[in-house]
Design a protein around this motif. Sequence first.
Motif, PDB file in Angstrom:
ATOM      1  N   PRO A   4       0.680  -1.195   0.032  1.00  0.00           N
ATOM      2  CA  PRO A   4       0.180  -0.037   0.158  1.00  0.00           C
ATOM      3  C   PRO A   4       1.003   1.215   0.082  1.00  0.00           C
ATOM      4  O   PRO A   4       1.675   1.380   0.873  1.00  0.00           O
ATOM      5  N   GLY A   5       0.391   2.332  -0.636  1.00  0.00           N
ATOM      6  CA  GLY A   5       1.311   3.331  -1.051  1.00  0.00           C
ATOM      7  C   GLY A   5       2.520   3.506  -1.923  1.00  0.00           C
ATOM      8  O   GLY A   5       2.973   4.465  -2.217  1.00  0.00           O
ATOM      9  N   HIS A   6       2.645   2.214  -2.549  1.00  0.00           N
ATOM     10  CA  HIS A   6       3.679   2.083  -3.643  1.00  0.00           C
ATOM     11  C   HIS A   6       3.072   2.646  -4.908  1.00  0.00           C
ATOM     12  O   HIS A   6       1.830   2.512  -5.222  1.00  0.00           O
ATOM     13  N   VAL A   7       3.770   3.585  -5.381  1.00  0.00           N
ATOM     14  CA  VAL A   7       3.634   4.342  -6.616  1.00  0.00           C
ATOM     15  C   VAL A   7       3.941   3.410  -8.064  1.00  0.00           C
ATOM     16  O   VAL A   7       5.256   3.049  -7.975  1.00  0.00           O
ATOM     17  N   VAL A   8       3.301   3.214  -8.916  1.00  0.00           N
ATOM     18  CA  VAL A   8       3.627   2.509 -10.095  1.00  0.00           C
ATOM     19  C   VAL A   8       4.191   3.718 -10.972  1.00  0.00           C
ATOM     20  O   VAL A   8       3.855   4.633 -11.366  1.00  0.00           O
ATOM     21  N   MET A   9       5.679   3.367 -11.296  1.00  0.00           N
ATOM     22  CA  MET A   9       6.266   4.302 -12.043  1.00  0.00           C
ATOM     23  C   MET A   9       5.928   4.429 -13.472  1.00  0.00           C
ATOM     24  O   MET A   9       5.489   3.468 -13.957  1.00  0.00           O
ATOM     25  N   ASP A  10       6.145   5.512 -14.261  1.00  0.00           N
ATOM     26  CA  ASP A  10       5.894   5.580 -15.753  1.00  0.00           C
ATOM     27  C   ASP A  10       6.573   4.489 -16.387  1.00  0.00           C
ATOM     28  O   ASP A  10       6.001   3.997 -17.372  1.00  0.00           O
ATOM     29  N   ASP A  11       7.868   4.209 -15.985  1.00  0.00           N
ATOM     30  CA  ASP A  11       8.561   3.120 -16.887  1.00  0.00           C
ATOM     31  C   ASP A  11       7.933   1.800 -16.973  1.00  0.00           C
ATOM     32  O   ASP A  11       7.884   1.173 -17.589  1.00  0.00           O
ATOM     33  N   GLU A  12       7.351   1.378 -15.372  1.00  0.00           N
ATOM     34  CA  GLU A  12       6.762   0.328 -15.180  1.00  0.00           C
ATOM     35  C   GLU A  12       5.278   0.189 -15.924  1.00  0.00           C
ATOM     36  O   GLU A  12       5.009  -0.598 -16.628  1.00  0.00           O
ATOM     37  N   LEU A  13       4.520   1.397 -16.154  1.00  0.00           N
ATOM     38  CA  LEU A  13       3.458   1.401 -16.965  1.00  0.00           C
ATOM     39  C   LEU A  13       3.696   1.260 -18.408  1.00  0.00           C
ATOM     40  O   LEU A  13       2.923   0.255 -19.186  1.00  0.00           O
ATOM     41  N   ALA A  14       4.872   1.756 -18.767  1.00  0.00           N
ATOM     42  CA  ALA A  14       5.249   1.685 -20.225  1.00  0.00           C
ATOM     43  C   ALA A  14       5.508   0.074 -20.393  1.00  0.00           C
ATOM     44  O   ALA A  14       5.052  -0.497 -21.689  1.00  0.00           O
ATOM     45  N   MET A  15       6.101  -0.543 -19.557  1.00  0.00           N
ATOM     46  CA  MET A  15       6.512  -2.068 -19.670  1.00  0.00           C
ATOM     47  C   MET A  15       5.227  -2.693 -19.874  1.00  0.00           C
ATOM     48  O   MET A  15       5.066  -3.787 -20.636  1.00  0.00           O
ATOM     49  N   PHE A  44      -1.767  -6.565 -14.705  1.00  0.00           N
ATOM     50  CA  PHE A  44      -1.676  -5.750 -13.652  1.00  0.00           C
ATOM     51  C   PHE A  44      -1.781  -6.435 -12.179  1.00  0.00           C
ATOM     52  O   PHE A  44      -1.259  -6.241 -11.506  1.00  0.00           O
ATOM     53  N   LYS A  45      -2.727  -7.345 -12.203  1.00  0.00           N
ATOM     54  CA  LYS A  45      -2.526  -8.267 -11.037  1.00  0.00           C
ATOM     55  C   LYS A  45      -1.683  -9.009 -10.766  1.00  0.00           C
ATOM     56  O   LYS A  45      -0.958  -8.911  -9.746  1.00  0.00           O
ATOM     57  N   MET A  46      -1.051  -9.591 -11.991  1.00  0.00           N
ATOM     58  CA  MET A  46       0.343 -10.198 -11.710  1.00  0.00           C
ATOM     59  C   MET A  46       1.321  -9.492 -11.319  1.00  0.00           C
ATOM     60  O   MET A  46       2.231  -9.866 -10.494  1.00  0.00           O
ATOM     61  N   PHE A  47       1.475  -8.181 -11.737  1.00  0.00           N
ATOM     62  CA  PHE A  47       2.634  -7.100 -11.582  1.00  0.00           C
ATOM     63  C   PHE A  47       2.148  -6.869 -10.167  1.00  0.00           C
ATOM     64  O   PHE A  47       3.431  -6.843  -9.571  1.00  0.00           O
ATOM     65  N   LEU A  48       1.145  -6.601  -9.619  1.00  0.00           N
ATOM     66  CA  LEU A  48       1.132  -6.049  -8.189  1.00  0.00           C
ATOM     67  C   LEU A  48       1.250  -7.463  -7.520  1.00  0.00           C
ATOM     68  O   LEU A  48       1.759  -7.056  -5.794  1.00  0.00           O
ATOM     69  N   ASN A  49       1.267  -8.654  -7.840  1.00  0.00           N
ATOM     70  CA  ASN A  49       1.397  -9.712  -6.902  1.00  0.00           C
ATOM     71  C   ASN A  49       3.051 -10.168  -7.004  1.00  0.00           C
ATOM     72  O   ASN A  49       3.529 -11.323  -6.702  1.00  0.00           O
ATOM     73  N   GLY A  50       3.925  -9.402  -7.767  1.00  0.00           N
ATOM     74  CA  GLY A  50       5.369  -9.507  -7.716  1.00  0.00           C
ATOM     75  C   GLY A  50       6.048  -9.872  -9.058  1.00  0.00           C
ATOM     76  O   GLY A  50       7.138 -10.103  -9.050  1.00  0.00           O
ATOM     77  N   LEU A  51       5.007 -10.226 -10.139  1.00  0.00           N
ATOM     78  CA  LEU A  51       5.812 -10.439 -11.282  1.00  0.00           C
ATOM     79  C   LEU A  51       6.113  -9.228 -12.105  1.00  0.00           C
ATOM     80  O   LEU A  51       5.198  -8.474 -12.734  1.00  0.00           O
TER      81      LEU A  51
END
Length: 80
Positions: A4-15, A44-51
């Motif tokens: 909670p509180g972690h921000v998804v960065m622009d480079d992560e969204l681009a990926m 996105f769910k997989m990303f939030l779970n650590g992938l």
Amino acid sequence: MLYPGHVVMDDELAMLAGVHKTLCQERGIELDSVRGQRLAAHLFKMFLNGLTEQEELLQAARNRGPLIPPGQAFQQSLST
């Protein structure tokens, strides 16, 4: 894993967008279709779970198989 509180960065969204585009092209899915949206949510769910790496997301999504709505899968099996 993101907390909670972690921000998804622009480079992560681009990926994530790149992974989504690649998988949609491979599967013949329109990016903004319902199936495309379901795939994006799953990624996105997989990303939030650590992938968090491109290759591991691609591998996990490819191993999952097609994203076919449950009712549609049943209908397809009856028509063949």
